[in-house]
Design an enzyme around this catalytic site. Structure first.
Site, PDB file in Angstrom:
ATOM      1  N   CYS A   1      10.568   8.279  -0.264  1.00  0.00           N
ATOM      2  CA  CYS A   1      11.570   9.136   0.359  1.00  0.00           C
ATOM      3  C   CYS A   1      11.007  10.283   1.204  1.00  0.00           C
ATOM      4  O   CYS A   1      10.071  10.955   0.802  1.00  0.00           O
ATOM      5  CB  CYS A   1      12.471   9.757  -0.694  1.00  0.00           C
ATOM      6  SG  CYS A   1      13.263   8.600  -1.781  1.00  0.00           S
TER       7      CYS A   1
ATOM      8  N   ARG B   1       5.807   6.684   5.028  1.00  0.00           N
ATOM      9  CA  ARG B   1       5.870   6.874   3.585  1.00  0.00           C
ATOM     10  C   ARG B   1       6.570   5.702   2.892  1.00  0.00           C
ATOM     11  O   ARG B   1       6.458   5.537   1.687  1.00  0.00           O
ATOM     12  CB  ARG B   1       6.630   8.175   3.260  1.00  0.00           C
ATOM     13  CG  ARG B   1       5.940   9.413   3.758  1.00  0.00           C
ATOM     14  CD  ARG B   1       6.846  10.615   3.682  1.00  0.00           C
ATOM     15  NE  ARG B   1       7.082  11.051   2.321  1.00  0.00           N
ATOM     16  CZ  ARG B   1       6.295  11.894   1.661  1.00  0.00           C
ATOM     17  NH1 ARG B   1       5.240  12.392   2.249  1.00  0.00           N
ATOM     18  NH2 ARG B   1       6.571  12.253   0.431  1.00  0.00           N
TER      19      ARG B   1
ATOM     20  N   TRP C   1      13.795   5.475  -0.381  1.00  0.00           N
ATOM     21  CA  TRP C   1      13.085   4.353  -0.991  1.00  0.00           C
ATOM     22  C   TRP C   1      13.770   4.125  -2.327  1.00  0.00           C
ATOM     23  O   TRP C   1      13.686   4.960  -3.222  1.00  0.00           O
ATOM     24  CB  TRP C   1      11.615   4.722  -1.156  1.00  0.00           C
ATOM     25  CG  TRP C   1      10.721   3.583  -1.514  1.00  0.00           C
ATOM     26  CD1 TRP C   1      10.190   2.660  -0.657  1.00  0.00           C
ATOM     27  CD2 TRP C   1      10.224   3.248  -2.816  1.00  0.00           C
ATOM     28  NE1 TRP C   1       9.398   1.781  -1.352  1.00  0.00           N
ATOM     29  CE2 TRP C   1       9.398   2.108  -2.668  1.00  0.00           C
ATOM     30  CE3 TRP C   1      10.389   3.794  -4.084  1.00  0.00           C
ATOM     31  CZ2 TRP C   1       8.753   1.506  -3.748  1.00  0.00           C
ATOM     32  CZ3 TRP C   1       9.741   3.192  -5.162  1.00  0.00           C
ATOM     33  CH2 TRP C   1       8.933   2.059  -4.978  1.00  0.00           C
TER      34      TRP C   1
ATOM     35  N   ASN D   1      14.494  13.859  -2.978  1.00  0.00           N
ATOM     36  CA  ASN D   1      13.350  12.986  -3.218  1.00  0.00           C
ATOM     37  C   ASN D   1      12.952  13.205  -4.670  1.00  0.00           C
ATOM     38  O   ASN D   1      12.839  14.346  -5.103  1.00  0.00           O
ATOM     39  CB  ASN D   1      12.216  13.397  -2.257  1.00  0.00           C
ATOM     40  CG  ASN D   1      10.971  12.562  -2.439  1.00  0.00           C
ATOM     41  OD1 ASN D   1      10.977  11.585  -3.173  1.00  0.00           O
ATOM     42  ND2 ASN D   1       9.909  12.953  -1.750  1.00  0.00           N
ATOM     43  N   GLY D   2      12.759  12.111  -5.430  1.00  0.00           N
ATOM     44  CA  GLY D   2      12.379  12.266  -6.842  1.00  0.00           C
ATOM     45  C   GLY D   2      13.308  11.468  -7.728  1.00  0.00           C
ATOM     46  O   GLY D   2      14.082  10.629  -7.243  1.00  0.00           O
TER      47      GLY D   2
ATOM     48  N   GLU E   1     -10.277  -4.907  -3.858  1.00  0.00           N
ATOM     49  CA  GLU E   1      -9.669  -4.159  -2.757  1.00  0.00           C
ATOM     50  C   GLU E   1      -9.276  -5.113  -1.621  1.00  0.00           C
ATOM     51  O   GLU E   1      -8.211  -4.982  -1.019  1.00  0.00           O
ATOM     52  CB  GLU E   1     -10.655  -3.070  -2.286  1.00  0.00           C
ATOM     53  CG  GLU E   1     -10.231  -2.243  -1.098  1.00  0.00           C
ATOM     54  CD  GLU E   1      -8.925  -1.481  -1.284  1.00  0.00           C
ATOM     55  OE1 GLU E   1      -8.382  -1.430  -2.391  1.00  0.00           O
ATOM     56  OE2 GLU E   1      -8.428  -0.964  -0.262  1.00  0.00           O
TER      57      GLU E   1
ATOM     58  N   LYS F   1      -5.483  -5.579  -0.251  1.00  0.00           N
ATOM     59  CA  LYS F   1      -5.107  -5.414   1.167  1.00  0.00           C
ATOM     60  C   LYS F   1      -4.365  -6.645   1.656  1.00  0.00           C
ATOM     61  O   LYS F   1      -3.335  -6.550   2.317  1.00  0.00           O
ATOM     62  CB  LYS F   1      -6.336  -5.191   2.064  1.00  0.00           C
ATOM     63  CG  LYS F   1      -7.056  -3.885   1.912  1.00  0.00           C
ATOM     64  CD  LYS F   1      -6.311  -2.689   2.458  1.00  0.00           C
ATOM     65  CE  LYS F   1      -5.493  -2.024   1.383  1.00  0.00           C
ATOM     66  NZ  LYS F   1      -6.019  -0.832   0.778  1.00  0.00           N
TER      67      LYS F   1
ATOM     68  N   GLU G   1      -0.812  -6.946   0.046  1.00  0.00           N
ATOM     69  CA  GLU G   1       0.213  -5.944   0.383  1.00  0.00           C
ATOM     70  C   GLU G   1       0.698  -6.031   1.819  1.00  0.00           C
ATOM     71  O   GLU G   1       1.847  -5.728   2.097  1.00  0.00           O
ATOM     72  CB  GLU G   1      -0.195  -4.528  -0.006  1.00  0.00           C
ATOM     73  CG  GLU G   1      -1.346  -3.946   0.724  1.00  0.00           C
ATOM     74  CD  GLU G   1      -1.723  -2.557   0.209  1.00  0.00           C
ATOM     75  OE1 GLU G   1      -0.892  -1.860  -0.365  1.00  0.00           O
ATOM     76  OE2 GLU G   1      -2.892  -2.176   0.398  1.00  0.00           O
TER      77      GLU G   1
ATOM     78  N   HIS H   1     -14.556 -19.308 -16.420  1.00  0.00           N
ATOM     79  CA  HIS H   1     -13.806 -18.987 -17.637  1.00  0.00           C
ATOM     80  C   HIS H   1     -12.298 -19.097 -17.408  1.00  0.00           C
ATOM     81  O   HIS H   1     -11.515 -18.592 -18.210  1.00  0.00           O
ATOM     82  CB  HIS H   1     -14.180 -17.591 -18.130  1.00  0.00           C
ATOM     83  CG  HIS H   1     -15.628 -17.471 -18.475  1.00  0.00           C
ATOM     84  ND1 HIS H   1     -16.183 -18.084 -19.570  1.00  0.00           N
ATOM     85  CD2 HIS H   1     -16.654 -16.855 -17.838  1.00  0.00           C
ATOM     86  CE1 HIS H   1     -17.484 -17.840 -19.609  1.00  0.00           C
ATOM     87  NE2 HIS H   1     -17.790 -17.100 -18.559  1.00  0.00           N
TER      88      HIS H   1
ATOM     89  N   LYS I   1       4.143   4.947   0.901  1.00  0.00           N
ATOM     90  CA  LYS I   1       2.816   5.538   1.101  1.00  0.00           C
ATOM     91  C   LYS I   1       2.420   6.450  -0.054  1.00  0.00           C
ATOM     92  O   LYS I   1       1.368   6.301  -0.636  1.00  0.00           O
ATOM     93  CB  LYS I   1       2.786   6.309   2.426  1.00  0.00           C
ATOM     94  CG  LYS I   1       1.430   6.908   2.750  1.00  0.00           C
ATOM     95  CD  LYS I   1       0.405   5.834   3.023  1.00  0.00           C
ATOM     96  CE  LYS I   1      -0.971   6.384   3.268  1.00  0.00           C
ATOM     97  NZ  LYS I   1      -1.989   5.322   3.179  1.00  0.00           N
TER      98      LYS I   1
END
Ligand code: F6R
Length: 608
Positions: A2, A27, A72, A97-98, A481, A485, A488, A504, A603
């Site tokens: 948000c 964001r 969001w 926001n929150g 990583e 990437k 996402e 394994h 973000k």
């Protein structure tokens, strides 16, 4: 996650609000909206599309006081009815926001009092709550303050009232919010990038602050209602650093900014032949001499940086190190070691889980704390005793790139400082490590020159459903990583394994449709890695090997070698990250996804 923008001015604020929202798009959000006072009423527009869609809806909207929001979704699906601002009785408008944790009990109480809820959000309780106080004749500031005392949870808020057309109220607890100071106009925003076109003079609000903002003045109060003075700071973030320039996406721009970001992060050691604890803060020498282990806490990509650092810290500095995912640590009953240095890693410094993990560690008696962070004014930086600021500059693309490599640089510096303090670094070795660090910007530029090659390679991944990433030792976190990437931004399911773990279990997945990407540095584990790659090839898996010079892995049918320009020793994980970032980027381009704003992601993850 948000974004909030608000403005009170003499001019029409709608273009300011829209531009601010556009700048907060990075964001992450799924709907957007704004409200202004226009012709004696609250004029609200909302949209489930992009800010550009909201812009189309607001061509006739104007006003000198307004608040705007990108949402969001947390409570309630992404939809127009759940988008902010939320209104109460066409009198009060709120953006938030929150997360309000006690919203259900408040909602029941307010419904019983006759308030009609039109959304599924937790935010709507705030606007009705403020209305319930305001309608009794309390001023907007006091009505907001009274409401805040009833809220449990995290918030950054912007509040306006129809009959108070020159005033904006804002408050923060647990979610970032700042004020922008202009000439005869004032603003609020979730981060400074939203306000750069109108001002670079900002006030970072602290936890619990509530502010009453008019066109020509403002007053800030703490939790107890005491008026206080917060410094006006001139933001160093330039408008240019948040613009796209000639790049197609922010992610591409930020991948290319890595040589400069690394060089900037190394500024404190660029002219020296030795490294001092002071780069981590004035108290660092005393703290470092009192510690016997390291506990790294972080999320996502930052967590991967911590995993690499564990190899460095234990091998070079000889100090025991554990790395934990912040969201797990905060709820785990662990045994605190007051002699441990708790290191929190974060690009944004606002990640709720990492903040909570640090608070939790402190509540358990940890006194030695260090934040490695990219945002000077962030909550995490303010909370920790020691700090090191990475100098990556604003990172707009949701997928973290330059923040990660600069975190690694900071962690390598930490390793050197601790190694020296513990008598494990000869002068010669120190000089050599510093020399290698200073070579990193040039070395990473050479890796970036591989871009056309990787763009071509990416064509082979566009129609794949899955991918496996392999690495060993300190390159295993780089495989993690690379997989993160890819998943996402291209939405291809990708997993990473330490190569020795293949047999394994995951070897069962390998067939001709499973591309296997391997990080192959020329290090002590190379021969072991080669055996693991044979295991893949023998099952028909197609291999893509990012190999250092001298690895002698041969290109053959089903084995593609991507030659890395040079081997960087301990710093090799930093260089091996870059082609994996580029690979994910170009696969995403092939697939046509929204690279900078991948679906469902935000973000800065300011909620739990
Ligand atoms: C992935 C990514 C996230 C963040 C994570 C922590 O590309 O960016 O995994 O690393 O959300 O964020 P910070 O570092 O801001 O605490």
């Amino acid at each position: 996650m948000c974004g909030i923008v608000g403005a009170v001015a003499q001019r029409n604020v709608v273009p300011i609000l829209l531009e601010g929202l556009q700048r907060l798009e990075y964001r992450g959000y799924d709907s957007a909206g704004l409200v202004v006072i226009q012709d004696g009423q609250l004029q609200r527009e909302r949209s489930t599309g992009r800010v550009a869609d909201l812009r189309l809806k607001t061509t006739d909207t104007h006003g000198t006081l307004g608040i705007a929001h990108t949402r969001w979704a947390t409570h309630g699906v992404p939809s127009e009815r759940n988008a902010h601002p939320h209104l109460s009785n066409n009198l009060i408008g709120v953006v938030h926001n929150g997360i309000i944790e006690n919203y259900e009990s408040l909602r029941n109480r307010l419904s019983a009092a006759g308030y009609v809820f039109t959304s599924d959000t937790d935010t709507e309780v705030i606007v009705h709550l403020i209305h319930s106080h305001y309608k009794n004749g309390t001023c907007l500031l006091d009505a907001t303050r009274a409401s805040l005392t009833e809220l449990i949870g995290a918030y950054a808020l912007g509040v306006i009232a129809l009959d108070n057309p020159d005033q904006l109220i804002c408050a923060r607890r647990g979610s970032p919010l700042l004020m922008g100071v202009g000439v005869g106009e004032h603003f609020i925003a979730s981060d400074v990038s939203a306000l750069l076109p109108v001002t670079n003079r900002v006030i970072y609000l602290e936890e619990g602050d509530v502010a009453e903002i008019n066109r020509d003045s403002y007053r800030i109060f703490d939790v107890s209602g005491t008026e206080l003075t917060r410094p006006v700071q001139v933001s160093k973030i330039s408008n240019e650093s948040v613009s796209l320039g000639n790049y197609r996406h922010y992610m591409q721009k930020e991948i290319h900014e890595q040589p400069q970001a690394i060089a900037d992060t190394l500024e404190s050691v660029c002219n020296s032949t030795s490294i001092i604890p002071g780069v981590f803060g004035a108290e660092a020498a005393a703290v470092f001499s009192d510690i016997n282990s390291i506990l790294i806490l972080a999320c996502g990509t930052s967590y991967h940086a911590g995993l690499v650092a564990r190899y460095w810290l234990e091998e070079i500095a000889g100090i025991p190190c554990t790395v934990e995912i912040a969201s797990e640590y905060r709820y785990r009953t662990s045994v605190p070691n007051p002699k441990a240095l708790v290191v929190v890693l974060s690009q944004s410094g606002e990640t709720a889980d990492t903040q909570a993990a640090l608070n939790f560690a402190m509540s358990m008696g940890h006194i030695h704390t260090l934040a490695i962070c990219n945002v000077a004014e962030s909550a995490l930086v303010r909370l920790a005793k020691l700090r090191f600021l990475t100098r990556a500059g604003p990172e707009i693309g949701v997928a973290s790139t330059k923040a990660f490599t600069t975190q690694l640089v900071a962690l390598f510096l930490l390793t050197l400082v601790l190694a020296k303090q513990r008598g494990r670094l000869t002068e010669e070795k120190e000089r050599q490590h510093l020399h290698d660090l200073r070579h990193l910007p040039a070395a990473s530029q050479k890796v970036l020159d591989m871009e056309p090659l990787i763009a071509k390679l990416a064509e082979q991944f566009a129609n794949k459903q899955h991918a496996l990433f392999l690495g060993r030792g300190m390159h295993y976190p780089i495989a993690l990583e690379g997989a993160l990437k890819l998943k996402e931004i291209s939405y291809i399911h990708a997993e990473a394994y330490p190569a020795g773990e293949l047999k394994h279990g995951p070897l069962a997945l390998v067939d001709k449709d499973m591309p296997v990407i391997s990080v192959a540095p020329n290090d002590v584990l190379l021969e072991k890695l080669k055996s693991n790659l044979h295991e893949v090839r023998a099952r028909g898996g197609e291999l893509f090997v990012f190999a250092d010079a001298g690895t002698h892995i041969c290109e053959e049918d089903g084995v593609h070698i991507i030659q890395m320009p040079e081997h960087a020793g301990y710093l090799s994980p930093i260089l091996h990250t870059i082609p994996l970032q580029l690979l994910a980027y170009y696969v995403a381009l092939q697939k046509g996804t929204d690279v900078d704003k991948p679906r469902n992601l935000a973000k800065s993850v300011t909620v739990e």
